[in-house]
Scaffold this motif. Structure first.
Motif, PDB file in Angstrom:
ATOM      1  N   GLY A 229       0.790  -1.215   0.000  1.00 24.39           N
ATOM      2  CA  GLY A 229       0.000   0.000   0.000  1.00 24.39           C
ATOM      3  C   GLY A 229       0.825   1.269   0.000  1.00 24.39           C
TER       4      GLY A 229
ATOM      5  N   SER B 158       4.289   3.779  -1.151  1.00 19.64           N
ATOM      6  CA  SER B 158       4.725   4.410  -2.394  1.00 19.64           C
ATOM      7  C   SER B 158       6.243   4.530  -2.436  1.00 19.64           C
TER       8      SER B 158
ATOM      9  N   VAL C 157       0.112  -2.541 -13.752  1.00 19.56           N
ATOM     10  CA  VAL C 157       0.453  -1.325 -12.989  1.00 19.56           C
ATOM     11  C   VAL C 157      -0.395  -0.121 -13.368  1.00 19.56           C
TER      12      VAL C 157
ATOM     13  N   ARG D 107      -1.773   2.732 -11.007  1.00 19.53           N
ATOM     14  CA  ARG D 107      -0.955   2.775  -9.781  1.00 19.53           C
ATOM     15  C   ARG D 107       0.402   3.426 -10.016  1.00 19.53           C
ATOM     16  N   PHE D 108       0.986   3.210 -11.184  1.00 18.55           N
ATOM     17  CA  PHE D 108       2.311   3.726 -11.503  1.00 18.55           C
ATOM     18  C   PHE D 108       2.183   4.856 -12.529  1.00 18.55           C
ATOM     19  N   THR D 109       3.093   5.818 -12.437  1.00 18.60           N
ATOM     20  CA  THR D 109       3.135   6.914 -13.391  1.00 18.60           C
ATOM     21  C   THR D 109       4.582   7.165 -13.818  1.00 18.60           C
TER      22      THR D 109
ATOM     23  N   MET E 288       5.466   5.080  -8.020  1.00 19.94           N
ATOM     24  CA  MET E 288       4.765   3.821  -7.761  1.00 19.94           C
ATOM     25  C   MET E 288       3.912   3.969  -6.496  1.00 19.94           C
ATOM     26  N   ASN E 289       2.609   3.874  -6.663  1.00 22.23           N
ATOM     27  CA  ASN E 289       1.676   3.970  -5.547  1.00 22.23           C
ATOM     28  C   ASN E 289       0.934   2.653  -5.356  1.00 22.23           C
ATOM     29  N   SER E 290       0.321   2.506  -4.207  1.00 22.97           N
ATOM     30  CA  SER E 290      -0.457   1.295  -3.901  1.00 22.97           C
ATOM     31  C   SER E 290       0.338   0.031  -4.208  1.00 22.97           C
ATOM     32  N   LEU E 291       1.562   0.013  -3.732  1.00 22.29           N
ATOM     33  CA  LEU E 291       2.448  -1.109  -4.045  1.00 22.29           C
ATOM     34  C   LEU E 291       1.946  -2.413  -3.447  1.00 22.29           C
ATOM     35  N   LYS E 292       2.188  -3.488  -4.188  1.00 21.06           N
ATOM     36  CA  LYS E 292       1.765  -4.825  -3.787  1.00 21.06           C
ATOM     37  C   LYS E 292       3.003  -5.721  -3.668  1.00 21.06           C
TER      38      LYS E 292
ATOM     39  N   ASP F 248       4.840  -6.612  -6.755  1.00 19.44           N
ATOM     40  CA  ASP F 248       5.671  -5.608  -7.419  1.00 19.44           C
ATOM     41  C   ASP F 248       7.145  -5.748  -7.043  1.00 19.44           C
TER      42      ASP F 248
END
Length: 116
Positions: free
Chosen positions: A15, A17, A63, A66-68, A82-86, A89
């Motif tokens: 969750g 970043s 991704v 979630r990713f930009t 990278m956001n909301s990492l799992k 990832d």
């Protein structure tokens, strides 16, 4: 020749970043597109996101949202937010530069670990 240096990897909880950076130097005028790839243990290297000189972006389905990926041409740097990492990832993330002649350049890689 083009040199690519990544930074920003590390350990983060699910969750969380991270922002990866890739600084390019050398014959950067020859680079047409840049991207981020990742390779998890026992798996093939896969494209995560890419961005062209004109700013067009492309993302892996896993991704999207979630990713930009972004680039600062003045600093010759590409970023991967990278956001909301799992946990899935977790991988070594590599910066890639594709030249106008089709030659690939790679950074040394930076480890991203998503774990509680």
């Amino acid at each position: 020749q083009v040199q690519l240096v990544e930074s920003g990897g590390g350990l983060v909880q699910p969750g969380g970043s991270l922002r990866l950076s890739c600084a390019a130097s050398g014959s950067i005028f020859s680079i047409n597109a840049m991207g981020w790839y990742r390779q998890a243990p026992g798996k093939q290297r896969e494209l995560v996101a890419s961005i062209t000189k004109g700013g067009s972006t492309n993302y892996a389905d896993s991704v999207k949202g979630r990713f930009t990926i972004s680039r600062d041409n003045g600093k010759n740097t590409v970023y991967l937010q990278m956001n909301s990492l799992k946990p899935e990832d977790t991988a070594v993330y590599y910066c890639n530069g594709l030249s106008i002649t089709g030659k690939d350049y790679w950074g040394q890689g930076t480890q991203v670990t998503v774990s509680s």
